[in-house]
Write an enzyme that holds these catalytic residues in place. Structure first.
Site, short mmCIF file in Angstrom:
data_model
loop_
_atom_site.label_atom_id
_atom_site.label_comp_id
_atom_site.label_asym_id
_atom_site.label_seq_id
_atom_site.Cartn_x
_atom_site.Cartn_y
_atom_site.Cartn_z
N GLY A 45 37.00 58.58 20.95
CA GLY A 45 37.63 58.37 19.66
C GLY A 45 37.36 56.96 19.14
N GLN A 50 39.03 49.50 14.27
CA GLN A 50 38.16 49.02 15.36
C GLN A 50 36.80 48.57 14.87
OE1 GLN A 50 39.01 52.69 17.95
NE2 GLN A 50 38.58 51.10 19.43
N CYS A 89 39.79 51.91 26.14
CA CYS A 89 39.61 51.75 24.69
C CYS A 89 38.32 50.97 24.46
CB CYS A 89 40.79 50.99 24.10
SG CYS A 89 40.65 50.68 22.34
N LEU A 90 37.54 51.41 23.49
CA LEU A 90 36.28 50.72 23.19
C LEU A 90 36.51 49.26 22.80
CD1 LEU A 90 34.53 53.56 21.14
CD2 LEU A 90 34.05 52.89 23.51
N HIS A 131 46.58 57.87 20.75
CA HIS A 131 45.89 56.59 20.96
C HIS A 131 45.26 56.10 19.64
CE1 HIS A 131 43.16 53.84 23.44
NE2 HIS A 131 42.61 53.81 22.23
N GLU A 132 44.56 57.00 18.95
CA GLU A 132 43.89 56.60 17.71
C GLU A 132 44.91 56.31 16.61
OE1 GLU A 132 40.91 55.74 18.04
OE2 GLU A 132 40.64 56.75 19.95
N HIS A 135 46.13 52.84 16.71
CA HIS A 135 45.23 51.84 16.14
C HIS A 135 45.54 51.58 14.66
CE1 HIS A 135 42.40 50.71 19.24
NE2 HIS A 135 42.14 51.97 19.54
CO CO Z 1 41.19 52.59 21.28
#
Ligand code: CO
Length: 167
Positions: A45, A50, A89-90, A131-132, A135
């Site tokens: 995701g 991000q 997480c990226l 999670h997304e 953000h």
């Molecule tokens: Co993330």
């Protein structure tokens, strides 16, 4: 086009994202680029903040053959059943810790055609939705890990912030 992913310490990750007012060609292009960026790093995701875009949208590909492009999401139901599962997480590379989340979540959003979708996600999909969504509120998974886990990663987080946080 592949975007640069903002790393822990970057203030765009802590900004409250704004609703998408209109699904313009530019918005669709951003979503396509976000999918490309996510796939480029084998992510599950990616949320717009991000990549430095403060809009309420994210993309998800959990490998079920569906690439979801999600605009103006609302979490409308969270199950009482909670699971504590490892997440990453990226934007927080190299850190994987357990986060307590509802197993099942109902989400309402607009798809790229502007149609309202209500979808239920369980396990990985439910976790990805939550999670997304976080953000978009400027929340990162490391905010939600246990105090012990927080102590374990605090040094790593400080290093990330020092090295990448200004990019
Ligand atoms: Co993330």
């Amino acid at each position: 086009m592949v975007y640069e992913i903002k790393i822990y310490g970057n203030e765009s990750l802590r900004t409250m994202a704004e609703p998408v007012q209109e699904i313009t060609p530019e918005i669709l292009e951003v979503l396509n680029n976000m999918v490309e960026t996510m796939h480029n790093v084998n992510g599950v995701g990616l949320a717009a903040p991000q990549v430095g875009i403060a809009k309420r949208m994210f993309v998800i590909d959990i490998g079920d053959g569906i690439v979801r492009k999600i605009i103006n999401p609302e979490l409308i139901e969270l199950s009482d059943i909670i699971e504590n599962e490892e997440e990453g997480c990226l934007s927080v590379p190299g850190i994987y810790k357990a986060v307590k989340r509802s197993v099942t979540v109902k989400i309402k959003y607009l798809n790229e055609k502007g149609e309202e979708v209500i979808e239920e996600g369980t396990d990985l999909l439910g976790r990805a939705f939550q999670h997304e969504y976080d953000h978009l509120e400027g929340i990162l998974f490391v905010d939600k890990i246990s105090p012990v886990a927080k102590r374990m990663v605090s040094k790593k987080l400080q290093l990330l912030k020092k090295e990448f946080g200004k990019n």
